[in-house]
Design a protein around this motif. Structure first.
Motif, PDB file in Angstrom:
ATOM      1  N   VAL A 105       0.851  -1.193   0.000  1.00 45.57           N
ATOM      2  CA  VAL A 105       0.000   0.000   0.000  1.00 45.57           C
ATOM      3  C   VAL A 105       0.882   1.236   0.000  1.00 45.57           C
ATOM      4  O   VAL A 105       2.012   1.214   0.497  1.00 45.57           O
ATOM      5  N   LYS A 106       0.364   2.307  -0.549  1.00 42.67           N
ATOM      6  CA  LYS A 106       1.100   3.558  -0.556  1.00 42.67           C
ATOM      7  C   LYS A 106       1.210   4.118   0.857  1.00 42.67           C
ATOM      8  O   LYS A 106       0.299   3.964   1.672  1.00 42.67           O
ATOM      9  N   ALA A 107       2.321   4.750   1.134  1.00 44.19           N
ATOM     10  CA  ALA A 107       2.566   5.335   2.451  1.00 44.19           C
ATOM     11  C   ALA A 107       2.325   6.837   2.401  1.00 44.19           C
ATOM     12  O   ALA A 107       2.638   7.508   1.414  1.00 44.19           O
ATOM     13  N   ASP A 108       1.746   7.353   3.482  1.00 47.70           N
ATOM     14  CA  ASP A 108       1.482   8.777   3.578  1.00 47.70           C
ATOM     15  C   ASP A 108       2.790   9.543   3.776  1.00 47.70           C
ATOM     16  O   ASP A 108       3.844   8.962   4.067  1.00 47.70           O
ATOM     17  N   ALA A 109       2.724  10.859   3.656  1.00 52.18           N
ATOM     18  CA  ALA A 109       3.921  11.691   3.779  1.00 52.18           C
ATOM     19  C   ALA A 109       4.534  11.629   5.173  1.00 52.18           C
ATOM     20  O   ALA A 109       5.724  11.894   5.337  1.00 52.18           O
ATOM     21  N   GLY A 112       8.331   7.956   7.500  1.00 56.42           N
ATOM     22  CA  GLY A 112       9.724   8.288   7.236  1.00 56.42           C
ATOM     23  C   GLY A 112      10.379   7.342   6.247  1.00 56.42           C
ATOM     24  O   GLY A 112       9.898   6.232   5.992  1.00 56.42           O
ATOM     25  N   THR A 113      11.509   7.769   5.720  1.00 60.30           N
ATOM     26  CA  THR A 113      12.228   6.956   4.729  1.00 60.30           C
ATOM     27  C   THR A 113      12.805   5.685   5.338  1.00 60.30           C
ATOM     28  O   THR A 113      13.083   4.727   4.623  1.00 60.30           O
ATOM     29  N   GLY A 114      12.989   5.657   6.647  1.00 57.57           N
ATOM     30  CA  GLY A 114      13.553   4.471   7.273  1.00 57.57           C
ATOM     31  C   GLY A 114      12.609   3.290   7.309  1.00 57.57           C
ATOM     32  O   GLY A 114      13.063   2.150   7.479  1.00 57.57           O
ATOM     33  N   SER A 115      11.313   3.523   7.170  1.00 53.35           N
ATOM     34  CA  SER A 115      10.351   2.434   7.251  1.00 53.35           C
ATOM     35  C   SER A 115       9.482   2.332   6.001  1.00 53.35           C
ATOM     36  O   SER A 115       8.407   1.755   6.035  1.00 53.35           O
ATOM     37  N   ARG A 116       9.958   2.882   4.903  1.00 51.29           N
ATOM     38  CA  ARG A 116       9.233   2.768   3.642  1.00 51.29           C
ATOM     39  C   ARG A 116      10.228   2.428   2.545  1.00 51.29           C
ATOM     40  O   ARG A 116      11.436   2.532   2.703  1.00 51.29           O
ATOM     41  N   GLY A 117       9.730   1.998   1.420  1.00 51.21           N
ATOM     42  CA  GLY A 117      10.602   1.637   0.310  1.00 51.21           C
ATOM     43  C   GLY A 117       9.787   1.457  -0.955  1.00 51.21           C
ATOM     44  O   GLY A 117       8.562   1.584  -0.960  1.00 51.21           O
ATOM     45  N   TYR A 118      10.476   1.143  -2.029  1.00 53.21           N
ATOM     46  CA  TYR A 118       9.821   1.013  -3.333  1.00 53.21           C
ATOM     47  C   TYR A 118       9.683  -0.455  -3.685  1.00 53.21           C
ATOM     48  O   TYR A 118      10.669  -1.202  -3.726  1.00 53.21           O
ATOM     49  N   ASP A 119       8.452  -0.879  -3.909  1.00 55.46           N
ATOM     50  CA  ASP A 119       8.160  -2.234  -4.354  1.00 55.46           C
ATOM     51  C   ASP A 119       8.192  -2.237  -5.875  1.00 55.46           C
ATOM     52  O   ASP A 119       7.268  -1.764  -6.531  1.00 55.46           O
ATOM     53  N   GLY A 120       9.282  -2.783  -6.437  1.00 55.21           N
ATOM     54  CA  GLY A 120       9.447  -2.767  -7.881  1.00 55.21           C
ATOM     55  C   GLY A 120       8.431  -3.614  -8.614  1.00 55.21           C
ATOM     56  O   GLY A 120       8.045  -3.296  -9.734  1.00 55.21           O
ATOM     57  N   LYS A 122       5.214  -4.250  -7.783  1.00 57.80           N
ATOM     58  CA  LYS A 122       3.899  -3.610  -7.830  1.00 57.80           C
ATOM     59  C   LYS A 122       3.983  -2.110  -8.071  1.00 57.80           C
ATOM     60  O   LYS A 122       2.955  -1.438  -8.148  1.00 57.80           O
ATOM     61  N   LYS A 123       5.235  -1.596  -8.161  1.00 52.43           N
ATOM     62  CA  LYS A 123       5.482  -0.180  -8.457  1.00 52.43           C
ATOM     63  C   LYS A 123       4.755   0.736  -7.469  1.00 52.43           C
ATOM     64  O   LYS A 123       4.034   1.658  -7.862  1.00 52.43           O
ATOM     65  N   ILE A 124       4.962   0.452  -6.191  1.00 56.17           N
ATOM     66  CA  ILE A 124       4.345   1.218  -5.120  1.00 56.17           C
ATOM     67  C   ILE A 124       5.422   1.660  -4.144  1.00 56.17           C
ATOM     68  O   ILE A 124       6.242   0.853  -3.700  1.00 56.17           O
ATOM     69  N   ASN A 125       5.399   2.936  -3.833  1.00 58.25           N
ATOM     70  CA  ASN A 125       6.309   3.480  -2.830  1.00 58.25           C
ATOM     71  C   ASN A 125       5.567   3.507  -1.499  1.00 58.25           C
ATOM     72  O   ASN A 125       4.708   4.357  -1.282  1.00 58.25           O
ATOM     73  N   GLY A 126       5.886   2.573  -0.639  1.00 62.21           N
ATOM     74  CA  GLY A 126       5.158   2.506   0.618  1.00 62.21           C
ATOM     75  C   GLY A 126       5.615   1.359   1.487  1.00 62.21           C
ATOM     76  O   GLY A 126       6.806   1.124   1.650  1.00 62.21           O
ATOM     77  N   ARG A 127       4.641   0.636   2.011  1.00 60.48           N
ATOM     78  CA  ARG A 127       4.915  -0.483   2.912  1.00 60.48           C
ATOM     79  C   ARG A 127       4.093  -1.706   2.497  1.00 60.48           C
ATOM     80  O   ARG A 127       2.921  -1.566   2.176  1.00 60.48           O
TER      81      ARG A 127
END
Length: 261
Positions: A105-109, A112-120, A122-127
């Protein structure tokens, strides 16, 4: 909650420490009011500060949510409800088989960058939410990680904990993302038989796959809670707690039966 739902939940609530002589001070609000307030946030997806005036002050409700998260009280209530639901379905309280899958799922603003990443994939930046459920779709384990953590990496940690928590489970169904040495390791080290259910290459569009549809339905149940449509939590353990609150609400309604108009 309706009166019927409250009658189901009340005997399963964790006992406060001050009632058992373990310290602490008596709580200022009724548990039913605080549970309703947290359910209100999870179901409607509002900010804590936007709490309705019908409930206690938002900071008191958030303090309740935080205390139940840190002390594992929501885990305790959730697991007790799951056992009751399984018994109502004519099953044993502890499962013997499970299904594993993940949902990104997409992560809100605020995440932080330490607990989120890019899922290549599914092309989703989140968790991603790595979830293990029983054969009727009830939550057994949840692990929220950064987006760049693969399914196999998350499963290696979760399955060891699954074996300790549910020794009765001997079989697990998964998709093709969990292939490789993980299957042989589960069999040799955990004595857990993992069956991979693959999608055939000659089929296009949506297809219901055996066993895998159960966990997909569980993800759909979670998305009925607007707070889970996107990851709004700063901490992964808060996101896991919100998921357990959502499942707790679902199981409470199921135990109480159909609502009357």
């Amino acid at each position: 909650m309706t009166d019927a739902e409250w009658q189901r939940v009340r005997p399963l609530l964790p006992v406060p420490g001050w009632l058992e002589g373990r310290g602490g001070r008596p709580e200022s609000y009724c548990h039913r009011v605080m549970l309703d307030a947290v359910f209100y946030v999870v179901d409607n997806g509002i900010k804590w500060r936007a709490m309705s005036v019908d409930f206690p002050a938002w900071d008191r409700v958030y303090a309740f949510f935080r205390r139940w998260r840190n002390n594992g009280l929501i885990d305790e209530l959730h697991d007790r409800l799951r056992g009751k639901v399984r018994e109502a379905e004519g099953r044993e309280p502890e499962p013997s088989a499970a299904v594993i899958d993940s949902q990104s799922v997409k992560a809100d603003a605020v995440v932080g960058t330490g607990s989120r990443g890019y899922d290549g994939g599914k092309k989703i930046n989140g968790r991603p939410r790595h979830l293990i459920c029983d054969t009727i779709g009830l939550l057994l384990m949840i692990n929220v990680t950064a987006g760049d953590v693969t399914d196999r990496q998350a499963a290696a940690d979760m399955l060891s904990a699954l074996r300790d928590r549910f020794p009765t489970i001997t079989r697990l169904w998964a998709d093709s993302g969990y292939t490789g040495t993980l299957i042989t390791w589960d069999l040799s080290m955990l004595h857990l038989v993992v069956t991979v259910i693959k999608r055939t290459d000659d089929v296009s569009g949506f297809v219901v796959l055996p066993r895998r549809w159960v966990v997909e339905r569980t993800f759909a149940w979670l998305l009925h809670s607007r707070r889970l449509a996107r990851d709004y939590e700063r901490r992964p353990d808060s996101s896991e707690a919100v998921i357990r609150w959502s499942m707790t609400r679902l199981m409470t309604r199921r135990l109480a039966g159909p609502r009357r108009a």
